[in-house]
Design a protein around this motif. Structure first.
Motif, PDB file in Angstrom:
ATOM      1  N   ARG A 110       0.831  -1.208   0.000  1.00 36.46           N
ATOM      2  CA  ARG A 110       0.000   0.000   0.000  1.00 36.46           C
ATOM      3  C   ARG A 110       0.870   1.264   0.000  1.00 36.46           C
ATOM      4  O   ARG A 110       0.542   2.256  -0.667  1.00 36.46           O
ATOM      5  N   SER A 111       1.959   1.203   0.742  1.00 39.55           N
ATOM      6  CA  SER A 111       2.867   2.359   0.786  1.00 39.55           C
ATOM      7  C   SER A 111       3.484   2.629  -0.585  1.00 39.55           C
ATOM      8  O   SER A 111       3.609   3.776  -1.005  1.00 39.55           O
ATOM      9  N   SER A 112       3.869   1.553  -1.277  1.00 41.97           N
ATOM     10  CA  SER A 112       4.470   1.723  -2.601  1.00 41.97           C
ATOM     11  C   SER A 112       3.478   2.333  -3.585  1.00 41.97           C
ATOM     12  O   SER A 112       3.850   3.115  -4.457  1.00 41.97           O
ATOM     13  N   ASP A 113       2.202   1.980  -3.423  1.00 42.36           N
ATOM     14  CA  ASP A 113       1.177   2.563  -4.291  1.00 42.36           C
ATOM     15  C   ASP A 113       0.991   4.042  -3.980  1.00 42.36           C
ATOM     16  O   ASP A 113       0.848   4.875  -4.886  1.00 42.36           O
ATOM     17  N   THR A 114       1.013   4.385  -2.696  1.00 41.83           N
ATOM     18  CA  THR A 114       0.888   5.792  -2.300  1.00 41.83           C
ATOM     19  C   THR A 114       2.068   6.602  -2.837  1.00 41.83           C
ATOM     20  O   THR A 114       1.883   7.723  -3.348  1.00 41.83           O
ATOM     21  N   ILE A 115       3.262   6.049  -2.731  1.00 42.24           N
ATOM     22  CA  ILE A 115       4.457   6.723  -3.245  1.00 42.24           C
ATOM     23  C   ILE A 115       4.333   6.961  -4.739  1.00 42.24           C
ATOM     24  O   ILE A 115       4.621   8.050  -5.247  1.00 42.24           O
ATOM     25  N   LEU A 116       3.876   5.939  -5.464  1.00 39.36           N
ATOM     26  CA  LEU A 116       3.710   6.063  -6.912  1.00 39.36           C
ATOM     27  C   LEU A 116       2.719   7.164  -7.261  1.00 39.36           C
ATOM     28  O   LEU A 116       2.971   7.980  -8.160  1.00 39.36           O
ATOM     29  N   GLN A 117       1.589   7.206  -6.563  1.00 38.11           N
ATOM     30  CA  GLN A 117       0.580   8.230  -6.839  1.00 38.11           C
ATOM     31  C   GLN A 117       1.141   9.634  -6.582  1.00 38.11           C
ATOM     32  O   GLN A 117       0.897  10.563  -7.360  1.00 38.11           O
ATOM     33  N   TYR A 118       1.886   9.788  -5.492  1.00 42.25           N
ATOM     34  CA  TYR A 118       2.486  11.088  -5.198  1.00 42.25           C
ATOM     35  C   TYR A 118       3.482  11.495  -6.290  1.00 42.25           C
ATOM     36  O   TYR A 118       3.502  12.660  -6.714  1.00 42.25           O
ATOM     37  N   VAL A 119       4.298  10.555  -6.733  1.00 45.85           N
ATOM     38  CA  VAL A 119       5.288  10.870  -7.770  1.00 45.85           C
ATOM     39  C   VAL A 119       4.587  11.233  -9.084  1.00 45.85           C
ATOM     40  O   VAL A 119       4.999  12.177  -9.755  1.00 45.85           O
ATOM     41  N   LYS A 120       3.561  10.473  -9.436  1.00 50.34           N
ATOM     42  CA  LYS A 120       2.822  10.764 -10.663  1.00 50.34           C
ATOM     43  C   LYS A 120       2.226  12.174 -10.635  1.00 50.34           C
ATOM     44  O   LYS A 120       2.154  12.857 -11.658  1.00 50.34           O
ATOM     45  N   GLU A 121       1.810  12.600  -9.430  1.00 49.32           N
ATOM     46  CA  GLU A 121       1.218  13.929  -9.274  1.00 49.32           C
ATOM     47  C   GLU A 121       2.271  14.994  -8.966  1.00 49.32           C
ATOM     48  O   GLU A 121       1.927  16.141  -8.688  1.00 49.32           O
ATOM     49  N   GLN A 122       3.554  14.587  -8.989  1.00 49.04           N
ATOM     50  CA  GLN A 122       4.692  15.470  -8.751  1.00 49.04           C
ATOM     51  C   GLN A 122       4.708  16.038  -7.327  1.00 49.04           C
ATOM     52  O   GLN A 122       5.231  17.122  -7.085  1.00 49.04           O
ATOM     53  N   HIS A 123       4.150  15.295  -6.389  1.00 47.42           N
ATOM     54  CA  HIS A 123       4.223  15.662  -4.974  1.00 47.42           C
ATOM     55  C   HIS A 123       5.404  14.913  -4.364  1.00 47.42           C
ATOM     56  O   HIS A 123       5.248  13.971  -3.578  1.00 47.42           O
ATOM     57  N   TYR A 124       6.595  15.354  -4.713  1.00 49.28           N
ATOM     58  CA  TYR A 124       7.803  14.611  -4.347  1.00 49.28           C
ATOM     59  C   TYR A 124       8.123  14.659  -2.859  1.00 49.28           C
ATOM     60  O   TYR A 124       8.640  13.685  -2.301  1.00 49.28           O
ATOM     61  N   GLU A 125       7.818  15.766  -2.210  1.00 50.64           N
ATOM     62  CA  GLU A 125       8.110  15.874  -0.782  1.00 50.64           C
ATOM     63  C   GLU A 125       7.258  14.890   0.021  1.00 50.64           C
ATOM     64  O   GLU A 125       7.743  14.249   0.955  1.00 50.64           O
ATOM     65  N   GLU A 126       5.977  14.781  -0.363  1.00 49.24           N
ATOM     66  CA  GLU A 126       5.095  13.836   0.313  1.00 49.24           C
ATOM     67  C   GLU A 126       5.579  12.409   0.095  1.00 49.24           C
ATOM     68  O   GLU A 126       5.544  11.569   1.006  1.00 49.24           O
ATOM     69  N   ALA A 127       6.036  12.133  -1.151  1.00 50.80           N
ATOM     70  CA  ALA A 127       6.551  10.793  -1.460  1.00 50.80           C
ATOM     71  C   ALA A 127       7.790  10.485  -0.631  1.00 50.80           C
ATOM     72  O   ALA A 127       7.971   9.355  -0.151  1.00 50.80           O
ATOM     73  N   ALA A 128       8.641  11.491  -0.431  1.00 48.32           N
ATOM     74  CA  ALA A 128       9.871  11.293   0.350  1.00 48.32           C
ATOM     75  C   ALA A 128       9.556  10.924   1.796  1.00 48.32           C
ATOM     76  O   ALA A 128      10.249  10.108   2.409  1.00 48.32           O
ATOM     77  N   LYS A 129       8.508  11.512   2.355  1.00 47.67           N
ATOM     78  CA  LYS A 129       8.121  11.203   3.731  1.00 47.67           C
ATOM     79  C   LYS A 129       7.662   9.752   3.852  1.00 47.67           C
ATOM     80  O   LYS A 129       7.988   9.070   4.827  1.00 47.67           O
ATOM     81  N   ILE A 130       6.908   9.292   2.865  1.00 49.97           N
ATOM     82  CA  ILE A 130       6.450   7.897   2.876  1.00 49.97           C
ATOM     83  C   ILE A 130       7.640   6.955   2.715  1.00 49.97           C
ATOM     84  O   ILE A 130       7.666   5.866   3.292  1.00 49.97           O
ATOM     85  N   MET A 131       8.632   7.373   1.947  1.00 51.30           N
ATOM     86  CA  MET A 131       9.820   6.541   1.746  1.00 51.30           C
ATOM     87  C   MET A 131      10.541   6.295   3.070  1.00 51.30           C
ATOM     88  O   MET A 131      11.094   5.211   3.300  1.00 51.30           O
ATOM     89  N   GLU A 132      10.546   7.285   3.937  1.00 56.37           N
ATOM     90  CA  GLU A 132      11.207   7.139   5.235  1.00 56.37           C
ATOM     91  C   GLU A 132      10.524   6.062   6.079  1.00 56.37           C
ATOM     92  O   GLU A 132      11.187   5.202   6.673  1.00 56.37           O
ATOM     93  N   THR A 133       9.202   6.101   6.137  1.00 58.23           N
ATOM     94  CA  THR A 133       8.467   5.091   6.910  1.00 58.23           C
ATOM     95  C   THR A 133       8.538   3.733   6.221  1.00 58.23           C
ATOM     96  O   THR A 133       8.496   2.692   6.891  1.00 58.23           O
ATOM     97  N   PHE A 134       8.652   3.750   4.888  1.00 59.38           N
ATOM     98  CA  PHE A 134       8.755   2.498   4.129  1.00 59.38           C
ATOM     99  C   PHE A 134       9.986   1.702   4.555  1.00 59.38           C
ATOM    100  O   PHE A 134       9.908   0.492   4.774  1.00 59.38           O
ATOM    101  N   SER A 135      11.112   2.378   4.659  1.00 54.31           N
ATOM    102  CA  SER A 135      12.352   1.682   5.034  1.00 54.31           C
ATOM    103  C   SER A 135      12.252   1.090   6.434  1.00 54.31           C
ATOM    104  O   SER A 135      12.742  -0.010   6.698  1.00 54.31           O
ATOM    105  N   GLU A 136      11.592   1.816   7.350  1.00 54.51           N
ATOM    106  CA  GLU A 136      11.424   1.322   8.710  1.00 54.51           C
ATOM    107  C   GLU A 136      10.534   0.073   8.730  1.00 54.51           C
ATOM    108  O   GLU A 136      10.815  -0.914   9.416  1.00 54.51           O
ATOM    109  N   LYS A 137       9.456   0.123   7.940  1.00 56.58           N
ATOM    110  CA  LYS A 137       8.550  -1.028   7.865  1.00 56.58           C
ATOM    111  C   LYS A 137       9.253  -2.232   7.262  1.00 56.58           C
ATOM    112  O   LYS A 137       9.070  -3.365   7.713  1.00 56.58           O
ATOM    113  N   PHE A 138      10.051  -1.981   6.242  1.00 51.64           N
ATOM    114  CA  PHE A 138      10.731  -3.093   5.579  1.00 51.64           C
ATOM    115  C   PHE A 138      11.702  -3.802   6.524  1.00 51.64           C
ATOM    116  O   PHE A 138      11.815  -5.031   6.508  1.00 51.64           O
TER     117      PHE A 138
END
Length: 270
Positions: free
Chosen positions: A37-65
């Protein structure tokens, strides 16, 4: 009595050992679903060019992984490398201001498709790559028939689609299937850099089609493609078009429009 307690003690040890394994498996499965689900959220943010929001999800993604991989304990070293590489590609796409938007999206798709494999989806997203790959293969065949070789932008687009799905395939496919398609893609790169004959091109197109058909075997020829993958088609095409001259772009646009139009007609007829 002593013997009886030994039996009970052994039984309890065995029970809790299996119970702990099942709990760990359940935790791991739910963890993969969260990462998916996180990867899908990241993809949607990137597609919409909301890179800062995507970067925040990436931080929690690494912790979850890290938590999931610790609970799972079944990942091979190759799988860890594949996931890490896809994560790094996505992280660079999210943070690199100089990277073209189309390339950012393509890199993010890698992680999205890969995480979907581990989420154990009933119908993995990588199966939706059938139309983009076969459409591009058909376009190359048309150009080979007319000109004796495909356009450079066609092979570039085909290889770009493969690069997007390759991490997922490296995990999802049987080792023999993955090795077969990967070696054929490597050979395609060599052919594109050389000057093969029409006969050689035809032969390799047959081999590629056979390998792809084997991978997608069991899927309906006219299955409706997920709308999000038309977005991927546009993204890859945009990245390729940026490297073309105006004359070459007109030729390529004509054949691409025809293929996409036929695919859309087929889906509307469902």
């Amino acid at each position: 009595m002593t013997g009886w307690w030994k039996v009970v003690t052994c039984a309890l040890i065995i029970f809790f050992s299996f119970s702990g394994t099942n709990e760990g498996h359940a935790e791991g499965k739910e963890g993969w679903s969260e990462l998916n689900r996180s990867s899908d959220t990241i993809l949607q943010y990137v597609k919409e060019q909301h890179y800062e929001e995507a970067a925040k999800i990436m931080e929690t993604f690494s912790e979850k992984f890290l938590k999931v991989s610790a609970a799972e304990q079944g990942l091979s070293m190759r799988e860890m490398q594949t996931i890490t590489s896809a994560y790094d590609d996505t992280l660079s796409a999210v943070k690199s201001a100089s990277m073209p938007h189309e390339e950012r999206v393509m890199k993010t798709y890698k992680l999205r498709l890969l995480m979907d494999v581990y989420a154990d989806s009933y119908e993995p997203l990588w199966q939706k790559m059938r139309d983009p790959l076969f459409n591009e293969l058909h376009g190359m065949r048309m150009s080979i028939e007319e000109n004796g070789n495909p356009y450079t932008q066609q092979t570039d687009a085909f290889l770009a689609y493969y690069g997007t799905v390759e991490p997922a395939w490296s995990v999802a496919l049987e080792a023999s299937q993955y090795q077969k398609i990967n070696s054929q893609m490597q050979f395609l790169r060599k052919m594109a850099a050389g000057e093969p004959s029409k006969k050689d091109w035809d032969r390799h197109m047959d081999v590629l089609e056979e390998a792809l058909t084997e991978i997608f075997e069991g899927k309906m020829e006219d299955e409706v493609t997920d709308p999000s993958f038309y977005w991927l088609i546009i993204t890859v095409s945009g990245a390729v078009f940026s490297c073309l001259t105006y004359a070459g772009w007109k030729k390529y646009r004509a054949y691409k429009a025809e293929i996409l139009r036929n695919s859309l007609k087929r889906n509307r007829g469902q």
